[in-house]
Design a protein around this motif. Structure first.
Motif, PDB file in Angstrom:
ATOM      1  N   LYS A 189       0.848  -1.182   0.000  1.00 29.41           N
ATOM      2  CA  LYS A 189       0.000   0.000   0.000  1.00 29.41           C
ATOM      3  C   LYS A 189       0.888   1.238   0.000  1.00 29.41           C
ATOM      4  N   PRO A 190       0.394   2.413  -0.383  1.00 26.72           N
ATOM      5  CA  PRO A 190      -0.945   2.701  -0.883  1.00 26.72           C
ATOM      6  C   PRO A 190      -1.003   2.589  -2.396  1.00 26.72           C
ATOM      7  N   SER A 191      -0.882   1.384  -2.868  1.00 32.61           N
ATOM      8  CA  SER A 191      -0.802   1.152  -4.301  1.00 32.61           C
ATOM      9  C   SER A 191      -2.036   1.637  -5.053  1.00 32.61           C
ATOM     10  N   LEU A 192      -3.154   1.781  -4.328  1.00 34.32           N
ATOM     11  CA  LEU A 192      -4.399   2.192  -4.989  1.00 34.32           C
ATOM     12  C   LEU A 192      -4.242   3.487  -5.766  1.00 34.32           C
ATOM     13  N   PHE A 193      -3.403   4.378  -5.230  1.00 36.71           N
ATOM     14  CA  PHE A 193      -3.244   5.659  -5.903  1.00 36.71           C
ATOM     15  C   PHE A 193      -2.356   5.546  -7.139  1.00 36.71           C
ATOM     16  N   ASN A 194      -1.620   4.465  -7.224  1.00 35.60           N
ATOM     17  CA  ASN A 194      -0.625   4.357  -8.286  1.00 35.60           C
ATOM     18  C   ASN A 194      -1.005   3.351  -9.373  1.00 35.60           C
ATOM     19  N   LEU A 195      -2.250   2.922  -9.378  1.00 30.34           N
ATOM     20  CA  LEU A 195      -2.661   1.914 -10.344  1.00 30.34           C
ATOM     21  C   LEU A 195      -2.653   2.466 -11.765  1.00 30.34           C
ATOM     22  N   ASN A 196      -2.167   1.658 -12.697  1.00 27.60           N
ATOM     23  CA  ASN A 196      -2.360   1.982 -14.110  1.00 27.60           C
ATOM     24  C   ASN A 196      -3.497   1.097 -14.599  1.00 27.60           C
ATOM     25  N   LEU A 197      -4.683   1.628 -14.518  1.00 27.57           N
ATOM     26  CA  LEU A 197      -5.859   0.798 -14.751  1.00 27.57           C
ATOM     27  C   LEU A 197      -6.108   0.558 -16.225  1.00 27.57           C
ATOM     28  N   ASP A 198      -6.409  -0.680 -16.598  1.00 24.61           N
ATOM     29  CA  ASP A 198      -6.931  -0.922 -17.930  1.00 24.61           C
ATOM     30  C   ASP A 198      -8.445  -0.773 -17.879  1.00 24.61           C
ATOM     31  N   LEU A 199      -9.120  -1.034 -18.988  1.00 25.37           N
ATOM     32  CA  LEU A 199     -10.552  -0.728 -19.083  1.00 25.37           C
ATOM     33  C   LEU A 199     -11.362  -1.490 -18.032  1.00 25.37           C
ATOM     34  N   THR A 200     -11.062  -2.789 -17.861  1.00 27.06           N
ATOM     35  CA  THR A 200     -11.781  -3.569 -16.861  1.00 27.06           C
ATOM     36  C   THR A 200     -11.511  -3.013 -15.464  1.00 27.06           C
ATOM     37  N   GLY A 201     -10.265  -2.596 -15.250  1.00 29.28           N
ATOM     38  CA  GLY A 201      -9.895  -1.993 -13.969  1.00 29.28           C
ATOM     39  C   GLY A 201     -10.702  -0.743 -13.676  1.00 29.28           C
ATOM     40  N   VAL A 202     -10.826   0.102 -14.692  1.00 27.96           N
ATOM     41  CA  VAL A 202     -11.595   1.348 -14.529  1.00 27.96           C
ATOM     42  C   VAL A 202     -13.050   1.047 -14.211  1.00 27.96           C
ATOM     43  N   LYS A 203     -13.607   0.054 -14.937  1.00 27.64           N
ATOM     44  CA  LYS A 203     -15.011  -0.318 -14.705  1.00 27.64           C
ATOM     45  C   LYS A 203     -15.210  -0.786 -13.271  1.00 27.64           C
ATOM     46  N   ILE A 204     -14.263  -1.580 -12.761  1.00 26.02           N
ATOM     47  CA  ILE A 204     -14.367  -2.076 -11.388  1.00 26.02           C
ATOM     48  C   ILE A 204     -14.283  -0.918 -10.398  1.00 26.02           C
ATOM     49  N   LEU A 205     -13.321  -0.040 -10.626  1.00 29.35           N
ATOM     50  CA  LEU A 205     -13.126   1.072  -9.690  1.00 29.35           C
ATOM     51  C   LEU A 205     -14.351   1.979  -9.666  1.00 29.35           C
ATOM     52  N   ALA A 206     -14.977   2.117 -10.831  1.00 28.50           N
ATOM     53  CA  ALA A 206     -16.159   2.975 -10.914  1.00 28.50           C
ATOM     54  C   ALA A 206     -17.299   2.435 -10.057  1.00 28.50           C
ATOM     55  N   LYS A 207     -17.275   1.122  -9.799  1.00 26.96           N
ATOM     56  CA  LYS A 207     -18.332   0.502  -8.987  1.00 26.96           C
ATOM     57  C   LYS A 207     -18.105   0.718  -7.491  1.00 26.96           C
ATOM     58  N   ARG A 246     -13.244  -6.612  -2.983  1.00 30.77           N
ATOM     59  CA  ARG A 246     -14.537  -7.270  -3.193  1.00 30.77           C
ATOM     60  C   ARG A 246     -15.069  -7.035  -4.609  1.00 30.77           C
ATOM     61  N   ALA A 247     -14.831  -5.809  -5.116  1.00 34.99           N
ATOM     62  CA  ALA A 247     -15.290  -5.510  -6.481  1.00 34.99           C
ATOM     63  C   ALA A 247     -14.533  -6.367  -7.498  1.00 34.99           C
ATOM     64  N   ILE A 248     -13.215  -6.534  -7.261  1.00 33.73           N
ATOM     65  CA  ILE A 248     -12.416  -7.388  -8.161  1.00 33.73           C
ATOM     66  C   ILE A 248     -12.898  -8.840  -8.061  1.00 33.73           C
ATOM     67  N   ALA A 249     -13.175  -9.279  -6.840  1.00 26.76           N
ATOM     68  CA  ALA A 249     -13.660 -10.655  -6.639  1.00 26.76           C
ATOM     69  C   ALA A 249     -14.986 -10.874  -7.362  1.00 26.76           C
ATOM     70  N   ASP A 250     -15.892  -9.895  -7.232  1.00 26.06           N
ATOM     71  CA  ASP A 250     -17.185 -10.005  -7.923  1.00 26.06           C
ATOM     72  C   ASP A 250     -16.974 -10.159  -9.427  1.00 26.06           C
ATOM     73  N   GLU A 251     -16.067  -9.335  -9.957  1.00 24.29           N
ATOM     74  CA  GLU A 251     -15.763  -9.378 -11.388  1.00 24.29           C
ATOM     75  C   GLU A 251     -15.238 -10.758 -11.762  1.00 24.29           C
ATOM     76  N   MET A 252     -14.334 -11.296 -10.943  1.00 26.19           N
ATOM     77  CA  MET A 252     -13.743 -12.611 -11.211  1.00 26.19           C
ATOM     78  C   MET A 252     -14.823 -13.696 -11.185  1.00 26.19           C
ATOM     79  N   GLU A 253     -15.718 -13.599 -10.221  1.00 25.17           N
ATOM     80  CA  GLU A 253     -16.776 -14.614 -10.117  1.00 25.17           C
ATOM     81  C   GLU A 253     -17.753 -14.510 -11.281  1.00 25.17           C
ATOM     82  N   THR A 254     -18.020 -13.270 -11.707  1.00 20.19           N
ATOM     83  CA  THR A 254     -18.854 -13.058 -12.898  1.00 20.19           C
ATOM     84  C   THR A 254     -18.222 -13.732 -14.115  1.00 20.19           C
ATOM     85  N   LYS A 255     -16.905 -13.720 -14.171  1.00 17.04           N
ATOM     86  CA  LYS A 255     -16.195 -14.327 -15.303  1.00 17.04           C
ATOM     87  C   LYS A 255     -16.061 -15.844 -15.151  1.00 17.04           C
TER      88      LYS A 255
END
Lengths: 282, 282
Positions: free
Chosen positions: A87-105, A116-125
C-alpha cells in the motif's frame, strides 16, 4: 476446515511474502495444476526464483482485464490470492478498461471494497475464489494461546478493550489493528500498515516506553477467501524489538505464517501470542 | 453565545499555547478577578512571563488535591481549563491521594474520561466549570467556510466521509481527527496528536504526495466546557507545509486560535478552512 481436493486448475495471484511459495508447494505435493500471476512494482513472493515455476506471467496491478484473459487462456477455473500487496498502491494503479469499470463501482475505494469488487468481477467471469486456508489447513490461528499464557490473564482488560475497538474500526472499514496499553488506545491502523503502527506507537507509551499489545482483527464484512489478515515472523520480531507485550488476533480468521519460528521468538521474549473469538468479548 | 458576566473569582488552569493569555487579558479587561494555576513539566502558556501575573501557582499535573486546596484558599468559585496539556502525560502522573481516587473511578482512563472525572470532582467541591468560549466569544468556528470556498465543493465527498469517520472514532473515545484523501481514510488520530497525524499521513498519499484533508470533530460525549477541540496557526502552517488541501472542523464546538493570521496563511496556500455541522452529513 474444508480442504480443496478438486482437480481444477488454480490461478495463484501472488504478492510478497512466504504464502505464495507455501501454496505452490502444496499444489505440487497434491499434483494440482496451477498458474501463477505476479505483479509489476510489487514485492516478488519469497524465494520465487528458486521455486523455478514455469507456469507464470507478470502484469501491472491495474491490468485486471489482461489478467482475466491470461487465466482464461490457461484454463484456470479456481483462484487464490496469496501474499501481500504494498500500500498505498491504490493511488498508483495503471488501470486498464476492466480496472476502470471495477473502480467505478466502488463508492469508497478502500482496499477492502476494491478487493470485493475485483472478486465479484472474477466470479462473474466464472472463476471460483478460494482462500489460502482452503488449500493449506495448517495456516489458521485458532481460539488458543500459543505463547505467554500468564500475560493473557494480567492483560485481559486491555485485550477485551483492544478487541472491541479493533472490531469497531474494522466495521468502519478503516483498518484491522489497534495498539492498546493500560486501557488506552495508543494508535489505530489505517493506510500505514501494521509494522508502521507498531513503530510509531513505541514512542507513545510514556516514560518506561515498554509494553502494550497489538490487537489485529478481521473485519466483520471481510471476505476471508480474498484477504485474510495475517501475522508472521516480521511482526513478532518487531514487537520483541520494541518491548511490546505481544499480539492478539481474531481466532479462525487470521493466517499465521512462520508459525514455529514465530512461537520460538515469542517464547524467548515472553510475548503473548493468542487467538481470541471476538464474540467472547461482548 | 452566553458570555459570563458574574463577579465571581475564576481559576484558570493553564496549559501551553495562546489561549490562557487570551483569557487572562479578557479577565483584566472586564475587571474579573482570577487566579492562574500552571503545571510542572508542561509547556508554559505563551508569553506567560511577559503577562506578569502575580496571582499564580505551579503544581504537578497529578496533584489534584493540592490544586483544589489552593483554589479554595484563593476563594475561587469558577474554573476554566485553557491551553493544551502534553500527551501522553497520563502515564507520567505523580498522583496525590485525590488524584488516585479520581483515577480509580475511571474505567478506561483515556484523556476524555479522566478529564470528566476531574471535572466531576471539581464540581463536587463546589466549583462551577466554564468553557473558554464562555469568556471569549470570538473563539468559536461557526458553520462557515473561512477560506477555500471552491475546494469545499470539489472535495465534498471526502468531507462527508471524513466527518462521519471522525464522528465514529470520537464516539469510541479513541480520538478526534482523521485524514482523508480520495475517499480513503489515510490515518486516524489516537494518542499521537494532530500534528503527528498530519506528518505521518503526508507519506501515505501515493505518488504525487499532495492533497488530503484533516477532519477534526468534537466527540459527541465530550464536555465542551472542559476540553474543546482547537486548531491554530501551527496546524494551518503544518498543513500548508505538507501540501494538504485544508481542514474541516465541527461547527460551534471548535476553538480557532490565531484566527486572523491563520486565515491569511490559509488563503495564501489555497487551503480550505471550514466548520461543518456533523448533522448536515447524516
Amino acid at each position: 476446515m474444508q480442504i480443496n481436493l478438486t482437480d481444477k486448475k488454480i490461478g495463484i495471484l501472488a504478492g510478497g511474502g512466504d504464502l505464495p511459495a507455501k501454496i505452490i508447494d502444496k499444489c505440487k505435493q497434491d499434483g494440482k495444476e496451477f498458474f501463477v500471476i505476479t505483479f509489476k512494482d510489487q514485492d516478488r513472493p519469497t524465494n520465487y526464483d528458486s521455486l523455478a515455476v514455469n507456469e507464470t506471467a507478470e502484469f501491472g496491478l491495474g491490468a485486471v482485464g489482461a489478467v482475466i484473459k491470461k487465466l482464461k487462456q490457461e484454463n484456470v477455473e479456481e483462484l487464490v490470492l496469496a501474499g501481500y500487496i504494498k500500500k498505498p498502491s491504490l493511488f498508483n494503479l495503471n488501470l486498464d478498461l476492466t480496472g476502470v469499470k471495477i473502480l467505478a463501482k466502488v463508492a469508497v475505494h478502500h482496499d477492502d471494497k476494491l478487493l470485493r469488487a475485483i472478486a465479484d468481477e472474477m466470479e462473474t467471469k466464472g472463476f471460483t475464489l478460494l482462500g489460502a486456508h482452503n488449500l493449506c489447513d495448517d495456516l489458521l490461528i485458532g481460539n488458543e494461546i500459543l505463547s505467554g499464557k500468564k500475560l493473557a490473564t494480567t492483560k485481559s482488560d486491555d485485550i477485551v478493550l483492544g478487541i472491541k475497538m479493533a472490531h469497531e474500526i474494522g466495521k468502519l472499514d478503516i483498518g484491522q489493528a489497534v495498539i492498546v496499553k493500560d486501557k488506552v488506545i495508543l494508535g489505530v491502523e489505517a493506510v500505514e500498515g501494521t509494522d508502521a503502527l507498531i513503530e510509531r506507537c513505541a514512542a507513545l507509551r510514556g516514560k518506561d516506553a515498554k509494553g502494550g499489545l497489538l490487537i489485529k482483527m478481521s473485519k466483520p464484512q471481510q471476505n476471508l477467501n480474498l484477504d485474510m489478515p495475517s501475522i508472521g515472523i516480521k511482526t513478532i520480531k518487531k514487537l520483541a524489538e520494541h518491548g511490546y507485550d505481544g499480539v492478539v488476533v481474531s481466532a479462525n480468521s487470521t493466517i499465521f505464517l512462520d508459525k514455529d519460528e514465530s512461537i520460538k521468538v515469542a517464547e524467548k521474549h515472553n510475548l503473548l501470542v493468542a487467538g481470541v473469538d471476538v464474540n467472547d468479548c461482548e
